[in-house]
Design a protein around this motif. Sequence first.
Motif, PDB file in Angstrom:
ATOM      1  N   ALA A 101       0.823  -1.217   0.000  1.00  0.00           N
ATOM      2  CA  ALA A 101       0.000   0.000   0.000  1.00  0.00           C
ATOM      3  C   ALA A 101       0.849   1.257   0.000  1.00  0.00           C
TER       4      ALA A 101
ATOM      5  N   ASN B 146      -8.639   7.711   0.797  1.00  0.00           N
ATOM      6  CA  ASN B 146      -8.273   8.667  -0.251  1.00  0.00           C
ATOM      7  C   ASN B 146      -9.493   9.111  -1.039  1.00  0.00           C
ATOM      8  N   ALA B 147     -10.355   8.142  -1.378  1.00  0.00           N
ATOM      9  CA  ALA B 147     -11.566   8.478  -2.136  1.00  0.00           C
ATOM     10  C   ALA B 147     -12.470   9.418  -1.337  1.00  0.00           C
TER      11      ALA B 147
ATOM     12  N   GLU C 104      -0.732   4.258  -2.072  1.00  0.00           N
ATOM     13  CA  GLU C 104      -1.973   4.746  -1.470  1.00  0.00           C
ATOM     14  C   GLU C 104      -1.703   5.439  -0.138  1.00  0.00           C
TER      15      GLU C 104
ATOM     16  N   LYS D  20      -7.573  -1.641   0.837  1.00  0.00           N
ATOM     17  CA  LYS D  20      -8.881  -1.075   0.482  1.00  0.00           C
ATOM     18  C   LYS D  20      -9.272   0.058   1.422  1.00  0.00           C
TER      19      LYS D  20
ATOM     20  N   TYR E 138      -7.165   2.151   2.849  1.00  0.00           N
ATOM     21  CA  TYR E 138      -6.406   3.321   2.389  1.00  0.00           C
ATOM     22  C   TYR E 138      -7.035   3.915   1.132  1.00  0.00           C
ATOM     23  N   GLU E 139      -7.421   3.060   0.213  1.00  0.00           N
ATOM     24  CA  GLU E 139      -8.053   3.550  -1.014  1.00  0.00           C
ATOM     25  C   GLU E 139      -9.355   4.263  -0.702  1.00  0.00           C
ATOM     26  N   SER E 140     -10.133   3.693   0.219  1.00  0.00           N
ATOM     27  CA  SER E 140     -11.397   4.316   0.601  1.00  0.00           C
ATOM     28  C   SER E 140     -11.173   5.669   1.275  1.00  0.00           C
TER      29      SER E 140
END
Length: 817
Positions: A124, A196-197, A127, A190, A192-194
Amino acid sequence: MSIARSASSLQLARETRERFVLATEGAIVPLARAIRDRLTQLASEVSNARAMQEHRDDFVAFQGQATQWVTLSQASWRKALGAAAPTGGLTTFPTALRLELIGDEVVETNILASRLAQVIHDKASFELSDLRLRIQHLEGTNELDSKDVLKPETLARLLVEQWLAAGLSRELWARVQDTVQQQLIDVIVKAYESANAYLIANGVMQEIDLKSFVRRTGNAAGAGNSAGFNTSFAGGVASATAPMDGGGGGGSQQRPGYGTQAPQHPHQSQPQASVPMPAGTSTIGGSPLMMARQRAQTALLSLKRFVTGRIGSDTTTTVPAQNSITGTAPAGRTTGPGGGTPGTGGNTAPRQFSRTFAGAIAEAEVAYRMAATQYMDASGEQATVIQQTAVDLRRRSTELKKRAPTTADKATVEIVALMFQAILAEERIPFSARVWFARLQMPVLRVAIAEPEFFGTLQHPARMLIDRMGSCVMGFDAAAITGSALEGEIRRVVQVIEQYPETGQRVFKLVFDEFVAFLNRYLTQSDTTQRVMSVAQQVEQKETMAIQYTIELRKMLNDMPVRDEIREFLFKVWAEVLAIAALRYGAQGEQTVMLKRVASELVWAASAKPNRTDRARVIQDLPQLLQRLRQGMALLGIVDEPQEAHIKTIGATLSDAFLSKTEAIPQAKIEAMAERLAHLEDFVSDIGGTADLPLDAHSIELLLGVDAASIEVVPDAAGVQVPEDMLAWAHELQVGNWFMLDHNDRVSQVQFVWRSDRKQLHLFATADGRSFLIQAGRLATYLQAGLLVPAEEETLTVRATREALAKLDANPERLLN
């Protein structure tokens, strides 16, 4: 230095952390179940008496304490939002670096936690880097707090702390750590991605562009801190455990030259440079990946101990330096932009350094670039050109050391110079590639000084780029590289890096991603490879579709009174017929639709026929039905006697149905089945690559009529249990790496060129055009048995680090002279 931010920005940052904690907290219970399942599996395996007893003891211990561990972990994780979690005897990473002041058990515990943290960093890193930048933007800070919940170290440390607090042992954690990593990685990535989103949706740094990260060098006063180099190793325990390149995972435990022990080098016999491993460390983790991480840890920790033992605190600086061993700042002062935060691995804040020194590096870079052009244009021998290049770089490095404002900068210049000397001396790298590699010395030096984590983690983008390019070109001879698209791509990568001298690791990350994408195209561009890839991909798709169709057929026939003979034929034969038809003609192609109808017609024909009308219809349709059944089986290569055997079984069942010896099926159910079969693709789900693929050369030839003579097919061995860690290693192999393959008593040098979408099939190619299509399970067993070993035991930068350290051990005065 921090900048005041509005209450709304701070609230948004807190909400992001809350969402992250909520998302990751839910993984703890499934993690406990996965550990229990793994221990149950181990306890049921047959082995020697001692191992079986240990496995049973492990299962009993975890079974009794699992609930407590889950409860403690969840509570501590929620508490970490508002306050730092208790250490529970586990020291923080900066303190853990004082190896001479703490016991072996504490070091070993820190290593366990740092391994998990580093795996998260590896998967990760990008991200996490973007999220860190957005949070720092919201809060107006230079770095996240050392115990921030967004840092992988925080969660890893907490899980190990609570594991010990629940009464479970370090040894048990070590035996299940692969399971822990596998269960947590996807969830955390996921999360971390969430996060950021979520921030992007709220208008926070929607675009992170290279130009926005140009770092202007500050004055010398703010840069004189020698702590920059020391801090670069502050995360040594954590970062050194980064996994090696997928192709350099340590090789086999049995094969000579690829053993489990780290190679012995001269520096390891020197007491001032060697880092003794804690007692019991050699037993932690038995997979080659773990062994590779331990070897990498030894290399980086040895370098850290060597350097900090000689430069100490830089007394020439006007800014109080951090302690050279612990990485902590003097009392009363906080770490500024130059110091970073120890133990952060790839997330240490960049430090500023002297504008004068930065200018000197830029001048040396431009001068060498001009000289390198002249060397390349000259008509001299390649060995002479390489020697000229090495002498030129050595002279410029010596001049830079004289102009370096701090001892830390002097040491950085020397170590980077020695690393590139080792790279230039690597004769397995073709001449033209080595000259381009040499032009990276000054950009890497700038990064190593400005971003101390370059020396603390193998996952720094600059290291990853050099390692990936090196591992790819070392298998080619000079004639194959010179003038090729691969050489052109290496040249482009170097030139892009030179165009953005102040963007730090961001430009290295950018060109690394571009180089990986290029490799995927370059290695598969030949017609032969493209054909093999196409066929292999379709084999995988066909088998996956057959499994999906079988599942759906079972659902359709679940409540229908269909004879076992017909069920077996539909599940084992006709599902594959539908799969290969869908692949050849399309899911809604005329032939495929016709074969789908045959399935429902066969089920109806095999049901009881009590009335005359139905019997007349069966008699009328039977010849056409049998003809279509033969046509479908011919697609699979079922002809002659095997085909006649199936037709005979089906005919006997239809005769019983004609005499009403079978059960009747309502017409409505037959029509519903026909409708569902017509749109079968709407109901199937992607089951991934978990199913077995019956792969062989015959199935490839049948699929598209392709001659498989140039493809050596190596399918999974029936009934062989594949260890999970070996399968994980197989999945981490990197495209472009070279291996030595011992297949059927013939050793070949092969390059890994392609992996299928579901990671079931792996294609290796030789320089003379032969291809090996190896299934995942067999690939894992070949890795375990030493039949497939990396051509390079270590990555290029790790080997260069070891050679640099060996020279420093033999001549320690050169570090600062």
